[in-house]
Design an enzyme around this catalytic site. Sequence first.
Site, short mmCIF file in Angstrom:
data_model
loop_
_atom_site.label_atom_id
_atom_site.label_comp_id
_atom_site.label_asym_id
_atom_site.label_seq_id
_atom_site.Cartn_x
_atom_site.Cartn_y
_atom_site.Cartn_z
N GLY A 150 56.42 82.78 -45.11
CA GLY A 150 57.41 82.28 -44.05
C GLY A 150 58.51 81.28 -44.87
CG ASP B 29 60.46 75.12 -44.43
OD1 ASP B 29 59.56 75.02 -43.25
OD2 ASP B 29 59.98 74.91 -45.27
N GLY C 98 58.54 74.93 -48.28
CA GLY C 98 57.62 74.08 -48.63
C GLY C 98 57.64 72.90 -47.47
N GLY C 99 57.95 73.03 -46.19
CA GLY C 99 57.70 72.32 -45.19
C GLY C 99 56.29 72.06 -44.99
CD GLU D 253 54.80 78.40 -49.41
OE1 GLU D 253 54.11 78.51 -48.42
OE2 GLU D 253 55.90 78.11 -49.85
CE LYS E 121 60.76 77.79 -39.21
NZ LYS E 121 59.79 78.45 -39.79
#
Length: 229
Positions: free
Chosen positions: A85, A87, A98-99, A106, A124
């Site tokens: 995913g 942010d 990194g939310g 990652e 996003k």
Amino acid sequence: MLSQEEIKKQAGVYAADFVKQGTTIGLGTGSTVYWLIDELGQRVKEGLEIVIVPTSAQTAQLAKQANITVSSLDRIERLFLTIDGADEIDPKGQLIKGGGGALLQEKIVASVSDELIIIADNSKLVHQLGKFPLPVEVITFGYKQVRQKIVDTGFCKEVKLREKNGEYFITDHRHYILDCYCEKIADAFLLNDILHLIPGVVETGLFIDMATKAIIAYEDGKIEEIAFR
Ligand code: A5P
């Protein structure tokens, strides 16, 4: 119109078609990836054989619960694909991640993967990175001084130590996260380089030239594939 959760599910389920029989893939972290794991778990029940390299303890746990075989990166020769995913995604495919606090693993997994597909809802997509606070992973030693050095770069108006449930947030690798409120990141390459020059910074949430494709889901059920390179 679909709810936010349904939109994320659409993206996750759609991305499962990119996971081919007999392959090993990197698997990201977060509420959109949750739905991908859920779908892959269903397909494993129906005979899909895959191995995943997780980007966090959370993803490893979810994958195991779904009876998906989990491996560590060290045991893998080559990763052809990672799905994760984000942010924020800008028009060139540069990302803030990194939310969820898993940016270090990652980024390592993404950096050794031939292809990185990002799955996200349309909220996003941004014209310019920076509205979402940029997560920067730092070692706990001297974090206050590191925080001040980031402020002193002049790129971010405010830098806050991340907390969760009233306590300092600790990453899987026992570090802190500094959330940097930059508002507008005009040069993500430069900011990434400058942050990396500060001793104590482990990794930044700027994923530059890593995403090869984004799968974006919309409220009306539409799915868009955007190729970046
Ligand atoms: C995890 O650390 C993040 O990089 C996530 O990939 C990102 O925050 C997107 O998460 P959601 O899919 O939950 O929005």
